[in-house]
Scaffold this active site. Structure first.
Site, PDB file in Angstrom:
ATOM      1  CG  HIS A  19      40.448  52.444  42.616  1.00  0.00           C
ATOM      2  ND1 HIS A  19      40.844  53.561  42.238  1.00  0.00           N
ATOM      3  CD2 HIS A  19      39.157  52.220  42.141  1.00  0.00           C
ATOM      4  CE1 HIS A  19      39.939  54.191  41.399  1.00  0.00           C
ATOM      5  NE2 HIS A  19      38.887  53.348  41.365  1.00  0.00           N
ATOM      6  CG  HIS A  22      38.738  55.958  44.986  1.00  0.00           C
ATOM      7  ND1 HIS A  22      38.427  54.762  44.845  1.00  0.00           N
ATOM      8  CD2 HIS A  22      37.618  56.310  44.214  1.00  0.00           C
ATOM      9  CE1 HIS A  22      37.530  53.991  43.976  1.00  0.00           C
ATOM     10  NE2 HIS A  22      37.012  55.363  43.460  1.00  0.00           N
ATOM     11  CB  CYS A 129      23.671  56.380  33.590  1.00  0.00           C
ATOM     12  SG  CYS A 129      24.989  55.150  33.991  1.00  0.00           S
ATOM     13  CB  CYS A 132      27.083  58.554  35.594  1.00  0.00           C
ATOM     14  SG  CYS A 132      27.507  57.946  34.045  1.00  0.00           S
ATOM     15  CB  CYS A 147      26.145  54.814  30.440  1.00  0.00           C
ATOM     16  SG  CYS A 147      27.327  55.761  31.281  1.00  0.00           S
ATOM     17  CG  HIS A 150      28.673  53.282  34.234  1.00  0.00           C
ATOM     18  ND1 HIS A 150      28.695  54.602  34.323  1.00  0.00           N
ATOM     19  CD2 HIS A 150      29.340  52.783  35.474  1.00  0.00           C
ATOM     20  CE1 HIS A 150      29.277  55.073  35.352  1.00  0.00           C
ATOM     21  NE2 HIS A 150      29.872  54.080  36.117  1.00  0.00           N
ATOM     22  CE  LYS A 295      36.860  53.756  32.795  1.00  0.00           C
ATOM     23  NZ  LYS A 295      35.573  53.934  32.237  1.00  0.00           N
ATOM     24  CE  LYS A 298      34.186  46.843  41.761  1.00  0.00           C
ATOM     25  NZ  LYS A 298      32.807  46.994  42.315  1.00  0.00           N
TER      26      LYS A 298
END
Ligand code: MSP
Length: 482
Positions: A19, A22, A129, A132, A147, A150, A295, A298
């Site tokens: 995305h 990155h 996790c 991560c 987390c 996540h 943020k 998805k």
């Protein structure tokens, strides 16, 4: 001593598709690599990117896709690589952590550190996790015991035999390193964070997983797999282990996102110290950006694909739009609306329009030939300013400077009204045309780094020895006013 520059991006997890977050990191590194090539020559620059594949995420994602791990990895690595090709990334090599050259290097380093006594066997009892790929303390979790990054994934309770890396032994050497190399980690704010983290006390870290289904087996205990981060960091070293590349190591410079600073600036240098390998030349940790203040995720459905932006606006627009929206090293925001406005005003209305207007006027009034005997402008200091901004890794600063130069040229054009002047005083107009031409030359030179796909078109329009060339289509692809 040979001058060289070795630049790296993080290697990306393959369970996701690329995305623009990155892409931001990869484009920033690409810009620095292009600048390094301009200064040192192509042969002295090596730019490495790749994929991080030995992760539990891979196993889960392949199962979800209903294919074997091998098929999944081949497919996804190709997808990442082709995205970088599509958006014009000038990497020299693409490394996958499932390749033999990497596995061999991981084995070598693991064994070296083990032989030194800095890897030992113990028991890990605690939290993990998979999102991560990180061991967690309960203080790292949210109120629901999940987390923070996540919350939809279950935290695993591990109780297994692990091999530990004696990170605690490197507290002092790391602090001494930072003391002696104050600019090793930039920006400074990140360095201060890392120093306080080290000072708060380092604990030994688990570097193997007994229950991992996939990954690199430990050389001394093949039933265990190397912890994915311990493996992934070594990619930077695996990528240059050939006789023609080895000399690049001492110039290694890692560009990373701020989320992975502790891995790169605490564990990685300690691993290298333990293995007796010189540390890289530096690390730069950039910020994160949100999309319209939120943020990117998805589940929120606001993930933007770099390929979509590139198809609509072109690769130069993608890189310029991302890298100029906020300071390299700070957090920022990206919005499709601002991006479209940036494209319309700075690229189509700014750069594209300037090149068109100036070359059309020169063709009309001087038969396409600029008089290079005129004094022209001394724009060397401007080019030096551009170089100094990039030397300081001020990517936004370099783009801002580029667009300010476009504005200065446009202003010269408008103030002098050279199209009127040409009808009454051809000599005076000729001098202005030479000045405007000098601006175009400067802009085309800076474009080699900042707008690399447009740079050859600019050169074609500038032509040879003052004789302007044919018009080129620049920044026309996404125009809404066509
Ligand atoms: N595989 C590890 C890195 C190992 S390097 C030895 C990893 N991969 S990742 O795919 O999850 O993320 C890699 C990088 O993507 C982040 O460090 C960061 O540089 C970049 N970004 C991901 N989302 C981003 C934003 N929203 N904004 C800016 N950069 C972002 O971590």
């Amino acid at each position: 001593m040979k001058v060289a520059s070795y630049l790296t991006t993080p290697i990306y997890y393959v369970n996701d598709v690329p995305h623009i977050g990155h892409s931001y990191c990869t484009l920033a590194t690409d810009t620095l690599a292009r600048f390094a090539r301009m200064q040192l020559g192509n042969n002295e620059v090596f730019f490495l990117t790749g994929t991080d594949e030995n992760s539990q995420k891979t196993v889960d994602a392949a199962a979800k896709a209903g294919v074997s791990i091998e098929v999944y990895l081949k497919d996804m690595a190709a997808r990442w690589q082709s995205t970088w090709d599509t958006i014009g990334i000038s990497y020299n090599d693409f490394i996958r952590t499932t390749e033999a050259r990497h596995v061999d290097t991981v084995h070598e380093l693991f064994q070296k550190i083990y032989d030194k006594g800095d890897i030992y066997k113990g028991t890990y009892k605690g939290l993990y996790c998979t999102g991560c790929e990180t061991f967690k303390k309960s203080s790292d979790l949210n109120e629901a015991g999940r987390c923070i990054d996540h919350p939809n994934q279950d935290i695993k309770h591990l109780d297994e035999t692990n091999y530990f890396f004696r990170l605690s032994a490197y507290e002092k050497p790391l602090l001494e390193w930072y003391e002696k190399n104050p600019d090793w980690l930039q920006p400074r704010s990140k360095k201060n964070e890392i120093i306080s983290f080290i000072k708060s006390g380092l604990e030994d870290v688990s570097v193997s997983r007994e229950t991992a289904e996939f990954g690199i087996s430990l050389p001394m205990d093949p039933a265990h797999k190397v912890y994915v981060w311990f493996d992934a960091l070594i990619n930077y070293y695996s990528g240059i282990r050939t006789p023609e590349r080895e000399h690049f190591w001492e110039s290694a410079f890692h560009i990373i996102g701020k989320d992975i600073t502790r891995f790169h600036c605490v564990i990685w240098p300690a691993m290298l110290m333990a293995a007796g390998i010189p540390l890289p030349k530096g690390v730069f940790a950039h910020g994160f950006f949100t999309i319209d203040g939120t943020k990117m995720s998805k589940s929120l459905g606001n993930v933007i694909s770099p390929v979509d932006l590139s198809v609509q606006y072109g690769n130069d627009a993608l890189r310029a739009g991302l890298l100029s929206s906020f300071e390299f090293g700070s957090d920022g925001d990206f919005s499709a609306e601002n991006f479209a406005e940036f494209y319309r005003t700075k690229l189509a209305g700014g750069v594209g329009n300037l090149f068109n207007r100036v070359t059309v006027l020169i063709t009309k009034f001087c038969d396409g030939q600029v008089d290079l005997n005129n004094a022209g402008l001394d724009l060397k200091p401007e080019f030096e300013k551009f170089e100094s901004l990039l030397e300081q890794k001020q990517l936004k600063g370099a783009y801002d400077f580029y667009f300010a130069t476009v504005d200065a040229a446009n202003q010269r054009l408008n103030e002098t009204e050279v199209w009127k002047l040409a009808k009454i005083d051809a000599d005076a107009a000729s001098k202005i045309f030479t000045e405007l031409f000098d601006y175009l030359v400067l802009l085309s030179e800076m474009a080699v780094v900042l707008l690399p796909e447009s740079a050859p078109k600019m050169r074609a329009m500038i032509g040879l020895e003052g004789k302007v060339g044919a018009a080129q289509i620049m920044f026309d692809s996404g125009r809404t006013d066509k």
